[in-house]
Design a protein around this motif. Structure first.
Motif, PDB file in Angstrom:
ATOM      1  N   ALA A 147       0.768  -1.321  -0.023  1.00 35.89           N
ATOM      2  CA  ALA A 147      -0.067  -0.013   0.217  1.00 35.89           C
ATOM      3  C   ALA A 147       0.851   1.222  -0.039  1.00 35.89           C
ATOM      4  N   TYR A 148       0.078   2.467  -0.179  1.00 41.72           N
ATOM      5  CA  TYR A 148       0.908   3.893  -0.224  1.00 41.72           C
ATOM      6  C   TYR A 148       0.305   4.464   0.961  1.00 41.72           C
ATOM      7  N   ASP A 149       1.171   5.315   1.820  1.00 44.53           N
ATOM      8  CA  ASP A 149       0.643   5.980   2.707  1.00 44.53           C
ATOM      9  C   ASP A 149      -0.081   7.470   2.143  1.00 44.53           C
ATOM     10  N   GLN A 150      -1.102   7.787   2.634  1.00 41.10           N
ATOM     11  CA  GLN A 150      -1.744   8.789   1.874  1.00 41.10           C
ATOM     12  C   GLN A 150      -1.482  10.126   2.588  1.00 41.10           C
ATOM     13  N   GLY A 151      -0.316  10.215   3.397  1.00 41.66           N
ATOM     14  CA  GLY A 151       0.134  11.579   4.046  1.00 41.66           C
ATOM     15  C   GLY A 151      -0.153  11.862   5.306  1.00 41.66           C
ATOM     16  N   ASP A 152       0.580  12.798   6.088  1.00 37.24           N
ATOM     17  CA  ASP A 152       0.318  13.175   7.203  1.00 37.24           C
ATOM     18  C   ASP A 152      -0.886  13.716   7.548  1.00 37.24           C
ATOM     19  N   GLU A 153      -1.517  14.660   6.597  1.00 37.48           N
ATOM     20  CA  GLU A 153      -2.695  15.723   6.977  1.00 37.48           C
ATOM     21  C   GLU A 153      -3.843  14.588   7.265  1.00 37.48           C
ATOM     22  N   ALA A 154      -3.984  13.463   6.312  1.00 39.32           N
ATOM     23  CA  ALA A 154      -4.961  12.434   6.546  1.00 39.32           C
ATOM     24  C   ALA A 154      -4.705  11.849   7.623  1.00 39.32           C
TER      25      ALA A 154
END
Length: 191
Positions: A147-154
């Motif tokens: 999987a790919y992490d969708q970022g710190d804000e999410a």
């Protein structure tokens, strides 16, 4: 030396009991095979879909759709493409956090469009699709999935709403597959 009469009776009755058990077992096996083949035939012709619900984020709110595209590799298009994982990269579900049911994602128009997260008392969050960069391995039950992490804000948005530190939103890698366990599918079904 001749055998006692009782011994012959015992030997003969044991034979009949064994034969009875074999016949009974054969009849049961035949009945089960006939029953399952009848079930297979009737369900194939009697299926009626009353509603289609897509769950863009595993264990979050679903979205009723009038129709859904079927992807030959993964099932319903955009269904459970995203997942919330904990600090150990293990999937989160409503069993662990019932508030996940209140997270209502939108259904993007296609796989490249951002997903928007909505929840009570939270500002809506648009999460751009990230499908490049470093892949991580996440766990869903016993399966290991890329999987790919969708970022710190999410991640922060989810941790704030669910009040669990260290949560991350991940998106399944385009070629990642999670097959159905064979014990849950009917004979002859391809997963």
């Amino acid at each position: 030396m001749p055998r006692p009469k009782d011994f012959d009776f015992f030997e003969e009755s044991t034979t009949w009991i064994a034969l009875f058990c074999v016949v009974l077992s054969a009849m049961w096996a035949w009945a089960m095979k006939t029953k399952s083949s009848n079930i297979d035939k009737s369900t194939k012709s009697d299926i009626k879909v009353s509603q289609v619900i897509v769950y863009p984020i595993k264990s979050c709110a679903g979205i009723s759709v009038p129709a859904a595209e079927i992807d030959s590799q993964s099932g319903l298009a955009l269904d459970r493409v995203w997942m919330i994982v904990d600090s150990r990269n293990s999937f989160m579900s409503q069993r662990r956090s019932p508030k996940m049911a209140l997270i209502t994602p939108n259904l993007p128009q296609n796989k490249k469009k951002p997903i928007i997260l909505k929840a009570p008392d939270m500002t809506d969050l648009e999460v751009p699709v990230i499908i490049r960069g470093k892949k991580i391995i996440v766990r869903c039950w016993e399966d290991q999935i890329e999987a790919y992490d969708q970022g710190d804000e999410a991640a922060q948005w989810l941790s704030d709403f669910l009040t669990i530190p260290g949560l991350r939103l991940v998106r399944m890698a385009p070629l990642a597959r999670r097959l159905v366990d064979k014990k849950y599918v009917m004979r002859g079904t391809r997963t």
